[in-house]
Design an enzyme around this catalytic site. Structure first.
Site, PDB file in Angstrom:
ATOM      1  N   LYS A  14       0.807  -1.230   0.000  1.00 40.55           N
ATOM      2  CA  LYS A  14       0.000   0.000   0.000  1.00 40.55           C
ATOM      3  C   LYS A  14       0.835   1.273   0.000  1.00 40.55           C
ATOM      4  CE  LYS A  14      -4.498  -1.241   0.484  1.00 40.55           C
ATOM      5  NZ  LYS A  14      -5.627  -0.684  -0.267  1.00 40.55           N
TER       6      LYS A  14
ATOM      7  N   SER B  68       0.863  -9.793  -0.397  1.00 42.10           N
ATOM      8  CA  SER B  68       0.639  -8.346  -0.378  1.00 42.10           C
ATOM      9  C   SER B  68       1.007  -7.650   0.922  1.00 42.10           C
ATOM     10  CB  SER B  68      -0.819  -8.047  -0.726  1.00 42.10           C
ATOM     11  OG  SER B  68      -1.695  -8.712   0.179  1.00 42.10           O
TER      12      SER B  68
END
Length: 319
Positions: free
Chosen positions: A44, A295
């Site tokens: 992110k 992720s």
């Protein structure tokens, strides 16, 4: 790519590593993109950093406000601190404490509210209207998607022979960026999105399997516990993603434990979801070079007993 040049000095170029364990288990050639080793522990920071870098002086001067299930929060906090602007982040009440403390540690103010991302998002929007701060959406924003796209650019630089990518889906920012970039660089590559069966908004919308707007989400993959997909991201997914599949909670938990036990790497639930998707579907296609995006790695260690319990579902004995 402008985003990649912009982020070269900001984010880590994370490893793409192969795994004998998963090669043997799946019958595929598996390459793990270790975004759990990224700055702030998740991909992110890429999208948040690129978005903050693109803000005008006027927008930056107002400070920024965001809503996040956890990892976008840390990315925004780091990016805002780097640019010297204030950041306020709204997060669900059940957000792992590690993510809350890390976000505050990077200098942002955290407000905990609501069951899921959607409630935090609504509260953040109300506060943004009141304060006039600049809102940074965690996924439904083209500049955020462009930042996330650098994951795919790196993967194909590190292993140009990749044929199939597995990517987790929450709101869709990561897979939108990854799928767009991957298809530009290698049009015949296959992109598979993976959602938790407990938070399948994109899957439901694509295949008309159920409500596209969920009333409740409760999954060990808190980073992708989103009740409704993004508008911009959904358009990208329809155009560039080949297939979306779902995985069960025990499959996510098993992938987490396998990574910890065999690869000595810690991932959160959302971070293991794409691998769970490969493990579930590996028998459905011929041997290929498979890239899997891990992720994020921001997990409360206190949740390990829950992960172990989920990974070993009790067998039903029929008398």
């Amino acid at each position: 790519m402008d985003a990649q040049e912009q982020l070269q000095e900001v984010v880590h170029r994370t490893p793409l590593q192969t795994s004998t364990t998963f090669n043997e288990r799946t019958g595929q050639h598996v390459y793990l993109k270790m975004e759990n080793q990224q700055k702030t522990g998740a991909f992110k920071v890429r999208g948040a950093s690129y978005k903050v870098a693109c803000l005008t002086e006027e927008e930056a001067a107002c400070g920024v406000i965001a809503a996040s299930a956890g990892n976008h929060a840390q990315g925004v906090a780091v990016a805002a601190a780097k640019r010297g602007i204030t950041a306020q982040i709204f997060m669900p009440e059940g957000t792992p404490q590690a993510k809350v403390e890390a976000t505050e540690g990077y200098g942002a103010t955290v407000v905990l509210t609501g069951e899921s991302f959607q409630e935090a998002y609504q509260a953040a929007r109300i506060e943004q209207e009141r304060s006039g701060a600049t809102f940074l959406h965690p996924f439904d924003d083209y500049e955020v998607m462009a930042g996330q796209a650098t994951v795919a650019v790196e993967m194909l630089q590190q292993q140009p022979d990749l044929e199939r990518l597995f990517v987790p889906i929450g709101g869709g920012g990561l897979i939108s960026g990854v799928a767009f970039a991957a298809k530009q660089l290698k049009p015949d590559i296959t992109v598979i999105g993976v959602q938790s069966a407990k938070a399948p908004s994109t899957y439901n919308a694509l295949y008309k399997k159920g409500p596209a707007k969920l009333t409740s989400v409760s999954t060990i993959a808190d980073g992708i516990a989103v009740k409704e997909h993004g508008r911009l991201t959904y358009t990208c997914i329809q155009k560039y993603v080949d297939q979306v599949i779902t995985v069960e909670e025990h499959e996510i938990a098993q992938a987490m434990l396998l990574l910890l036990e065999r690869e000595k790497t810690l991932v959160e639930g959302a971070g293991a979801t794409a691998l769970a998707g490969l493990l579930r579907s590996c028998h459905t296609f011929e041997q290929q070079q498979c890239g899997v995006v891990l992720s994020g790695g921001n997990m409360d260690l206190s949740r390990l007993p829950l992960v172990r319990k989920l990974a070993s579902p009790k067998k039903v004995v029929i008398a």
